[in-house]
Design an enzyme around this catalytic site. Structure first.
Site, PDB file in Angstrom:
ATOM      1  N   GLY A 136       0.667  -1.105   0.057  1.00 16.25           N
ATOM      2  CA  GLY A 136      -0.078   0.131   0.082  1.00 16.25           C
ATOM      3  C   GLY A 136       0.682   1.316   0.171  1.00 16.25           C
TER       4      GLY A 136
ATOM      5  N   GLY B 154       2.588   2.520  -2.474  1.00 16.20           N
ATOM      6  CA  GLY B 154       2.515   3.009  -3.758  1.00 16.20           C
ATOM      7  C   GLY B 154       3.661   2.512  -4.768  1.00 16.20           C
ATOM      8  N   LYS B 155       4.114   1.128  -4.372  1.00 13.29           N
ATOM      9  CA  LYS B 155       5.210   0.448  -5.402  1.00 13.29           C
ATOM     10  C   LYS B 155       4.476   0.549  -6.788  1.00 13.29           C
ATOM     11  CE  LYS B 155       5.056  -3.267  -3.050  1.00 13.29           C
ATOM     12  NZ  LYS B 155       4.209  -3.089  -2.037  1.00 13.29           N
ATOM     13  N   THR B 156       3.424   0.039  -7.077  1.00 16.82           N
ATOM     14  CA  THR B 156       3.089  -0.212  -8.164  1.00 16.82           C
ATOM     15  C   THR B 156       2.954   1.284  -9.054  1.00 16.82           C
ATOM     16  OG1 THR B 156       1.857  -2.070  -7.978  1.00 16.82           O
ATOM     17  CG2 THR B 156       1.193  -0.822 -10.053  1.00 16.82           C
ATOM     18  N   SER B 157       2.426   2.211  -8.350  1.00 16.36           N
ATOM     19  CA  SER B 157       2.197   3.576  -9.082  1.00 16.36           C
ATOM     20  C   SER B 157       3.634   4.201  -9.368  1.00 16.36           C
ATOM     21  CB  SER B 157       1.450   4.486  -8.026  1.00 16.36           C
ATOM     22  OG  SER B 157       0.441   4.010  -7.781  1.00 16.36           O
TER      23      SER B 157
ATOM     24  N   ASP C 223       4.218 -10.020  -8.259  1.00 15.87           N
ATOM     25  CA  ASP C 223       3.340  -9.864  -7.089  1.00 15.87           C
ATOM     26  C   ASP C 223       2.217 -10.617  -7.441  1.00 15.87           C
ATOM     27  OD1 ASP C 223       1.649  -9.427  -5.124  1.00 15.87           O
ATOM     28  OD2 ASP C 223       2.080  -7.178  -5.189  1.00 15.87           O
TER      29      ASP C 223
ATOM     30  N   THR D 275      -7.258   0.733  -7.123  1.00 16.41           N
ATOM     31  CA  THR D 275      -6.583  -0.712  -6.939  1.00 16.41           C
ATOM     32  C   THR D 275      -7.027  -1.261  -5.790  1.00 16.41           C
ATOM     33  OG1 THR D 275      -4.644   0.399  -8.233  1.00 16.41           O
ATOM     34  CG2 THR D 275      -4.238  -1.671  -6.553  1.00 16.41           C
TER      35      THR D 275
END
Length: 576
Positions: free
Chosen positions: A23, A25-28, A50, A509
């Site tokens: 949560g 913000g790795k993906t963002s 992931d 997300t």
């Protein structure tokens, strides 16, 4: 002075790993970095490792393991490493040659041995490792960016190269006969090359993504230390979600800022010598290429002010958490799970539910299978009816090894015992050991209410799906199946005994991920009873421009959760 993260202006290594607590913000940030580098003219491959990947939500396209180019971003190619698909390919590679040559019952037994979560983990790593060592990939792309799983899973994934290398060095009998390890005999050289790539400062950078809060920073520090210990020393710290000061301020915004300042003032020692960069809190959801490109823009704050609406201060009266607690008391369910994407606040909700149940005189045991859980810190001294535990994977592995060896040593000769000890040194043992501990905790529900703060979605599902595979595995190694394991799945599927509560945030997300989790649980015969929208700005009041915009964006997602849950939901506001 604040150093903003602008990857397009940096000299970055070919391999970039984005990791951190769920949560944060790795993906963002991984998507925005990949896009910025591609816009710069560099050829980029972005991969998710992931099990709970949401890359497809960010780019709005269906993704598979075969990478595809993003039409709106020339030079950017994206792949979603699907662990289940990887496991299916891995199983077929091992079992396929025996079809039609061995009796059908023998082939079926091989497939059963390869059906557990351990196989999924190995197969996913196989694919991950191949991408790091495949010259056709490394020579084609300027950068390969990995959007990794939440910290607990990431540590296990990135420690596997060293773990498997160590296993091979001490293995004198070849690879294991116990199903999942059967396909590793030809992987030694590839894994050694993977270790070298991860440790090479000129090739690999670890991007430790965190929020400016104590819990996320602690996880970043733990990841930094443990990954440095396995040779990954080239690290950056990215502090995501920093707040900007505005003339329009309120107590909620001030609380945000005060909390982040206090957290950063007590930065863990492991992070103090790592180059650090900030990213400001964005007033928009990170979906679509347009918003991805806006993340590194300096205009975010002014855009927030311009899009502010007069109705954003409106507070909708949503059901509160006490509604859920009252129903749990009424229905007398004995096992309660909080599940959801990492970082949505499962631990906090588990704590509040445990405290609410204990306040009515119930004995409650609350535990976590999440390596990032901190329940003891939250509940300590809060109520005498509450006991707390945490499943420590390392301790459970050692306990399990000793148990299996002690149960088997009288039935095996010295060679057979040495073979078994080698099997128990494999990384797969952790999954089995943790599952055993998980089953034992659930068994406590005969005497008290058990509240379980579970790991992030992907790991949770792997853990739950391991049940039947574990039955077979423990019978194979130890000769018996514990009662706690036999009783587990029937109890989980019995809605009179078990309540599953999905925790989410009112954002794109987390809601999409929660919907996928609900679908997967139903497929396993487990129906979620309640949904909780946590940390809601829409349920609070703010005049801060960025927080106002984010609050206004939440209403549509809360309404969607109401539909998904058939109005069995509660909304917990942000607290100052």
């Amino acid at each position: 002075m604040t150093h903003l993260f602008h990857p397009q202006n940096m000299d970055l290594t070919p391999f970039l790993f984005f990791t951190g607590k769920g949560g944060v913000g790795k993906t963002s940030i991984a998507c925005a970095t990949a896009t910025a580098l591609a816009d710069k003219g560099e050829k980029v491959l972005l991969i998710s490792t992931d099990p709970a990947s949401n890359l497809q939500d960010v780019f709005g396209i269906h993704l598979t393991m075969a990478y595809k180019e993003i039409a709106e971003v020339p030079n950017l190619f994206v792949s979603n490493l699907d662990p289940e698909a990887a496991a299916a390919d891995y199983r077929e590679k091992i079992v396929g040659p025996y079809r039609g040559k061995l009796p059908e019952v023998a082939v079926k037994q091989m497939e059963e041995q390869l059906s557990g979560s351990c196989t999924v983990e190995i197969a996913a790593f196989n694919t991950f490792s191949s991408m790091l060592t495949d010259q056709s990939i490394t020579q084609t792309f300027d950068h390969v960016i990995f959007d990794t799983a939440p910290t607990g899973h990431t540590l296990r994934l990135l420690q596997l190269p060293t773990a498997w290398s160590g296993f091979f060095k001490t293995n004198t009998h070849g690879t294991s006969c116990l199903g999942p390890l059967a396909g590793l005999s030809d992987k030694k050289k590839q894994y050694e090359e993977t270790v070298q790539a991860l440790a090479d400062r000129k090739r690999t950078t670890l991007m430790l993504v965190t929020r400016p809060d104590i819990s996320a920073l602690s996880e970043a520090a733990r990841a930094s230390k443990e990954l440095r210990n396995i040779g990954i020393e080239n690290q950056y710290l990215l502090v995501n979600g920093r707040m900007k000061e505005f003339s329009k301020a309120d107590s909620l915004a001030s609380a945000f800022i005060k909390r982040e300042q206090q957290a950063l003032a007590h930065l863990p020692i492991e992070l103090k010598n790592i180059p650090a960069f900030d990213l400001f809190l964005a007033p928009f959801n990170m979906t679509g290429v347009m918003n991805i490109r806006r993340l590194f823009s300096t205009e975010n704050s002014s855009e927030a002010v311009q899009t502010s609406h007069t109705d954003q201060n409106k507070i909708v009266q949503y059901p509160k958490l006490n509604v859920v607690i009252d129903q749990l008391l009424k229905q007398k369910q004995r096992v309660i799970f909080t599940m959801g994407k990492g970082g949505v606040g499962k631990t906090t909700i588990a704590r509040r539910i445990a405290v609410g149940l204990a306040a009515h005189g119930n004995k409650v045991h609350v535990t976590t299978t999440d390596p990032a859980g901190h329940l003891d810190e939250l509940i300590s001294g809060e109520n005498g009816n509450i006991t707390v535990s945490q499943i420590d994977p390392k301790k459970e592995v050692e306990r399990y090894r000793l148990e299996v060896i002690n149960q088997s040593k009288d039935q095996l000769d010295s060679e057979g015992l040495a073979y078994l000890e080698e099997d128990l040194r494999s990384p797969c043992t952790e999954e089995i050991a943790v599952f055993r501990a998980f089953a034992d905790v659930v068994e406590r529900a005969d005497d008290e209410i058990v509240v379980i703060d579970t790991a992030p979605s992907g790991h949770t599902l792997l853990l739950l799906d391991a049940a039947e595979a574990y039955h077979r595995e423990i019978a194979h190694t130890a000769g018996e199946i514990p009662a706690s394991v036999r009783n587990l799945l029937p109890r989980l599927r019995n809605s009179d005994q078990t309540a599953v509560i999905i925790v989410t945030l009112a954002e794109t997300t987390p809601v999409f991920e929660s919907e996928r989790l609900a679908t997967d649980l139903k497929r396993a015969g487990i129906t979620p009873k309640w949904w909780v929208v946590n940390q809601s700005l829409a349920a609070a009041k703010t005049i801060h421009p960025v927080l106002q915009v984010r609050a206004a964006n939440e209403h549509a997602w809360i309404e969607r959760v109401a539909i998904d849950s058939e109005d069995h939901m509660a909304v917990v506001p942000w607290h100052e």
